[in-house]
Design a protein around this motif. Structure first.
Motif, PDB file in Angstrom:
ATOM      1  N   PHE A 103       0.840  -1.186   0.000  1.00 22.04           N
ATOM      2  CA  PHE A 103       0.000   0.000   0.000  1.00 22.04           C
ATOM      3  C   PHE A 103       0.883   1.249   0.000  1.00 22.04           C
ATOM      4  CE2 PHE A 103      -2.554  -3.041   2.757  1.00 22.04           C
ATOM      5  CZ  PHE A 103      -3.329  -3.502   1.702  1.00 22.04           C
ATOM      6  N   VAL A 104       0.386   2.301  -0.643  1.00 19.91           N
ATOM      7  CA  VAL A 104       1.097   3.580  -0.691  1.00 19.91           C
ATOM      8  C   VAL A 104       0.212   4.649  -0.068  1.00 19.91           C
ATOM      9  CG1 VAL A 104       2.114   5.359  -2.169  1.00 19.91           C
ATOM     10  CG2 VAL A 104       2.360   2.944  -2.784  1.00 19.91           C
ATOM     11  N   ALA A 105       0.729   5.316   0.954  1.00 17.96           N
ATOM     12  CA  ALA A 105       0.010   6.402   1.627  1.00 17.96           C
ATOM     13  C   ALA A 105       0.681   7.724   1.266  1.00 17.96           C
ATOM     14  CB  ALA A 105       0.031   6.193   3.137  1.00 17.96           C
ATOM     15  N   LEU A 106      -0.094   8.652   0.768  1.00 19.68           N
ATOM     16  CA  LEU A 106       0.436   9.947   0.368  1.00 19.68           C
ATOM     17  C   LEU A 106       0.235  10.952   1.498  1.00 19.68           C
ATOM     18  CD1 LEU A 106      -1.030  10.085  -3.263  1.00 19.68           C
ATOM     19  CD2 LEU A 106       1.258   9.346  -2.567  1.00 19.68           C
ATOM     20  N   LEU A 107       1.277  11.751   1.751  1.00 17.12           N
ATOM     21  CA  LEU A 107       1.200  12.753   2.814  1.00 17.12           C
ATOM     22  C   LEU A 107       2.013  13.979   2.403  1.00 17.12           C
ATOM     23  CD1 LEU A 107       0.452  13.713   5.662  1.00 17.12           C
ATOM     24  CD2 LEU A 107       2.424  12.418   6.534  1.00 17.12           C
ATOM     25  N   ASP A 108       1.353  15.123   2.263  1.00 20.77           N
ATOM     26  CA  ASP A 108       2.071  16.365   1.973  1.00 20.77           C
ATOM     27  C   ASP A 108       2.795  16.832   3.235  1.00 20.77           C
ATOM     28  OD1 ASP A 108       1.130  16.247  -0.587  1.00 20.77           O
ATOM     29  OD2 ASP A 108      -0.476  17.710  -0.294  1.00 20.77           O
ATOM     30  N   ALA A 109       3.932  17.464   3.042  1.00 24.67           N
ATOM     31  CA  ALA A 109       4.834  17.765   4.161  1.00 24.67           C
ATOM     32  C   ALA A 109       4.285  18.797   5.139  1.00 24.67           C
ATOM     33  CB  ALA A 109       6.188  18.226   3.627  1.00 24.67           C
ATOM     34  N   ASP A 110       3.225  19.518   4.768  1.00 17.95           N
ATOM     35  CA  ASP A 110       2.648  20.490   5.705  1.00 17.95           C
ATOM     36  C   ASP A 110       1.392  19.955   6.402  1.00 17.95           C
ATOM     37  OD1 ASP A 110       1.239  20.541   3.336  1.00 17.95           O
ATOM     38  OD2 ASP A 110       1.066  22.720   3.215  1.00 17.95           O
ATOM     39  N   ASP A 111       1.057  18.699   6.145  1.00 18.58           N
ATOM     40  CA  ASP A 111      -0.108  18.087   6.775  1.00 18.58           C
ATOM     41  C   ASP A 111       0.328  17.057   7.812  1.00 18.58           C
ATOM     42  OD1 ASP A 111      -1.709  19.606   5.065  1.00 18.58           O
ATOM     43  OD2 ASP A 111      -1.861  18.004   3.577  1.00 18.58           O
ATOM     44  N   THR A 112      -0.619  16.582   8.609  1.00 16.22           N
ATOM     45  CA  THR A 112      -0.336  15.552   9.609  1.00 16.22           C
ATOM     46  C   THR A 112      -1.494  14.562   9.650  1.00 16.22           C
ATOM     47  OG1 THR A 112      -1.301  16.880  11.403  1.00 16.22           O
ATOM     48  CG2 THR A 112       1.071  17.093  11.041  1.00 16.22           C
ATOM     49  N   TRP A 113      -1.264  13.444  10.356  1.00 16.86           N
ATOM     50  CA  TRP A 113      -2.259  12.381  10.465  1.00 16.86           C
ATOM     51  C   TRP A 113      -2.660  12.133  11.910  1.00 16.86           C
ATOM     52  CZ3 TRP A 113       0.821   8.429   7.042  1.00 16.86           C
ATOM     53  CH2 TRP A 113       0.537   8.676   5.687  1.00 16.86           C
ATOM     54  N   ARG A 179      -3.626   0.976  -3.037  1.00 17.56           N
ATOM     55  CA  ARG A 179      -2.861  -0.225  -3.344  1.00 17.56           C
ATOM     56  C   ARG A 179      -1.782   0.130  -4.363  1.00 17.56           C
ATOM     57  NH1 ARG A 179      -5.691  -4.658  -1.383  1.00 17.56           N
ATOM     58  NH2 ARG A 179      -7.900  -4.202  -0.983  1.00 17.56           N
ATOM     59  N   LYS A 180      -0.603  -0.401  -4.183  1.00 17.19           N
ATOM     60  CA  LYS A 180       0.468  -0.165  -5.150  1.00 17.19           C
ATOM     61  C   LYS A 180       0.037  -0.644  -6.538  1.00 17.19           C
ATOM     62  CE  LYS A 180       4.800   0.803  -6.383  1.00 17.19           C
ATOM     63  NZ  LYS A 180       5.919  -0.111  -6.053  1.00 17.19           N
ATOM     64  N   ALA A 181      -0.797  -1.666  -6.585  1.00 21.12           N
ATOM     65  CA  ALA A 181      -1.254  -2.216  -7.860  1.00 21.12           C
ATOM     66  C   ALA A 181      -2.029  -1.199  -8.686  1.00 21.12           C
ATOM     67  CB  ALA A 181      -2.116  -3.455  -7.614  1.00 21.12           C
ATOM     68  N   VAL A 182      -2.713  -0.267  -8.022  1.00 20.20           N
ATOM     69  CA  VAL A 182      -3.450   0.765  -8.750  1.00 20.20           C
ATOM     70  C   VAL A 182      -2.479   1.630  -9.545  1.00 20.20           C
ATOM     71  CG1 VAL A 182      -4.960   2.776  -8.531  1.00 20.20           C
ATOM     72  CG2 VAL A 182      -5.311   0.799  -7.053  1.00 20.20           C
ATOM     73  N   PHE A 183      -1.399   2.051  -8.902  1.00 22.82           N
ATOM     74  CA  PHE A 183      -0.410   2.873  -9.595  1.00 22.82           C
ATOM     75  C   PHE A 183       0.247   2.098 -10.735  1.00 22.82           C
ATOM     76  CE2 PHE A 183      -0.281   5.317  -5.496  1.00 22.82           C
ATOM     77  CZ  PHE A 183      -0.763   6.507  -6.025  1.00 22.82           C
ATOM     78  N   SER A 184       0.520   0.823 -10.515  1.00 18.28           N
ATOM     79  CA  SER A 184       1.121   0.017 -11.577  1.00 18.28           C
ATOM     80  C   SER A 184       0.220  -0.023 -12.804  1.00 18.28           C
ATOM     81  CB  SER A 184       1.381  -1.415 -11.075  1.00 18.28           C
ATOM     82  OG  SER A 184       2.280  -1.410  -9.982  1.00 18.28           O
ATOM     83  N   GLU A 185      -1.082  -0.036 -12.573  1.00 20.01           N
ATOM     84  CA  GLU A 185      -2.029  -0.153 -13.674  1.00 20.01           C
ATOM     85  C   GLU A 185      -2.157   1.125 -14.495  1.00 20.01           C
ATOM     86  OE1 GLU A 185      -6.617  -1.793 -14.131  1.00 20.01           O
ATOM     87  OE2 GLU A 185      -5.371  -2.440 -12.443  1.00 20.01           O
ATOM     88  N   ILE A 186      -1.903   2.286 -13.882  1.00 17.92           N
ATOM     89  CA  ILE A 186      -2.075   3.544 -14.619  1.00 17.92           C
ATOM     90  C   ILE A 186      -0.741   4.159 -15.044  1.00 17.92           C
ATOM     91  CG2 ILE A 186      -4.273   4.066 -13.484  1.00 17.92           C
ATOM     92  CD1 ILE A 186      -2.626   6.195 -11.823  1.00 17.92           C
ATOM     93  N   ALA A 187       0.358   3.451 -14.848  1.00 24.37           N
ATOM     94  CA  ALA A 187       1.678   4.000 -15.178  1.00 24.37           C
ATOM     95  C   ALA A 187       1.776   4.335 -16.664  1.00 24.37           C
ATOM     96  CB  ALA A 187       2.761   2.989 -14.800  1.00 24.37           C
ATOM     97  N   PHE A 188       2.448   5.446 -16.960  1.00 22.01           N
ATOM     98  CA  PHE A 188       2.699   5.824 -18.351  1.00 22.01           C
ATOM     99  C   PHE A 188       4.059   6.499 -18.432  1.00 22.01           C
ATOM    100  CE2 PHE A 188       0.845   9.525 -16.400  1.00 22.01           C
ATOM    101  CZ  PHE A 188       1.419  10.634 -17.016  1.00 22.01           C
TER     102      PHE A 188
END
Length: 348
Positions: A103-113, A179-188
């Motif tokens: 899994f890939v979690a995206l986090l911008d550097a000025d935000d928190t969780w 899911r990492k698989a989602v990114f693999s599917e849309i790679a260009f």
């Protein structure tokens, strides 16, 4: 004493076994001029209840000391990657390419969780193998980290492509875990951008790159979007330039529409006027936040003109936006802000 030591040892072994069985989550943090907020961001990841993480910090040619801050942390889960400046999309793409996790979690550097964010999303994704993008609601904080008493509380069930196009329930770039698989599917590949690496977010966009990506996923893959009905992200609203860039934001959104029109022209033709109305209204609210009364009025009118059904479909928010735009035009800024604080229950 031996009994206590043995119990502790067994507990530790159980935790380590659970850790090895848990899927790896790759947290991708793009960094550019974010040193002021980066420690809070990193700490919020390190304090996650879910421990099987790698934290990929991408220094996107940042002129400040982001890299030094990252290097000051003594945690072998943190990886620092440096590159020449390529923008948010380019930094995310690099982080995703480095990612080893399921899994890939995206986090911008000025935000928190919130501390349980990753734990909750991992459970959600593991329980629903057809869901590719899990997201949460977000609470807005200001530049000082103070709760603004507002946020994004999006639709989270039965998400269709028109929901993605018109409302973007994902909300912001620090809300989703994919899911990492989602990114693999849309790679260009697009060598004209100066590199031969796979891309997932379109690096020709400096704004609306996430909106374009989410709709591309919705139109070109079978992966489902679904949110968890909890607020798990703190999204920082920076005061400077909120509406000064609305023309650029709109132009980027227009480009994203045209790009996805090539995938499914009939879909875009059917939903474009409503999606445009929601986009104008969103920009109007940003203009209100930055006290740009004339832009707020104009954008609100454009929203209603583009598709008046937005008033019926979302009466409360449409009415509040129009009311705020009018009040901002007739009151002084101090008067408007006093009224706003009163309406939100914030002490003067």
């Amino acid at each position: 004493m031996d009994f206590i030591d043995k119990a502790f040892e067994n507990k530790l072994k159980a935790e380590m076994l659970d850790l090895t069985r848990a899927p790896l989550v790759s947290v991708v943090i793009p960094m550019y001029n974010a040193a002021k907020y980066l420690p809070a961001c990193l700490n919020s990841v390190l304090e996650q209840s879910y421990r099987n993480l790698e934290i990929i910090c991408v220094d996107d040619g940042s002129p400040d000391n982001c890299a030094d801050i990252v290097n000051s942390y003594d945690d072998n889960r943190i990886v620092l990657v440096k590159q020449n400046n390529r923008g948010l999309a380019g930094a995310r793409n690099t982080g995703i390419r480095w990612a080893k996790g399921d899994f890939v979690a995206l986090l911008d550097a000025d935000d928190t969780w919130f501390p349980k964010k990753i734990e909750i999303h991992v459970s959600h994704l593991r329980a629903n193998p057809d869901i590719g993008i899990s997201y949460s609601g977000s609470q807005f904080i200001d530049e000082a980290g103070t709760d603004m008493k507002i946020g994004q509380y999006p639709k989270h069930k039965n998400i269709s492509a028109d929901d993605i196009f018109c409302r973007n329930p994902v909300g912001n770039g620090s809300a989703p875990v994919l899911r990492k698989a989602v990114f693999s599917e849309i790679a260009f590949f697009s060598p004209e951008h100066g590199h031969a690496d796979a891309m997932y977010f379109d690096e020709s966009f400096r704004q609306s790159e996430d909106v374009e990506c989410w709709l591309r996923i919705a139109l070109s893959t079978k992966w489902k979007f679904e949110g968890v009905n909890e607020v798990l992200t703190y999204y920082r609203v920076n005061g400077g330039g909120l509406s000064a860039n609305w023309q650029k934001q709109l132009a980027a959104w227009e480009r994203s529409v045209e790009k996805n029109r090539q995938i499914d022209p009939d879909f875009v033709a059917k939903w474009e006027s409503l999606a445009r109305a929601y986009q104008y209204r969103y920009l109007a609210r940003r203009a209100i936040q930055s006290r740009d009364a004339s832009s707020a009025r104009m954008l609100t009118l454009l929203a209603f003109k583009s598709n008046s059904s937005i008033i019926v479909k979302d009466f409360s928010r449409s009415a509040i936006t129009a009311t705020c735009a009018i009040l901002l035009s007739i009151l002084s800024t101090p008067q408007y802000e006093a009224l706003e604080r009163q309406a939100m229950g914030i002490p003067a």
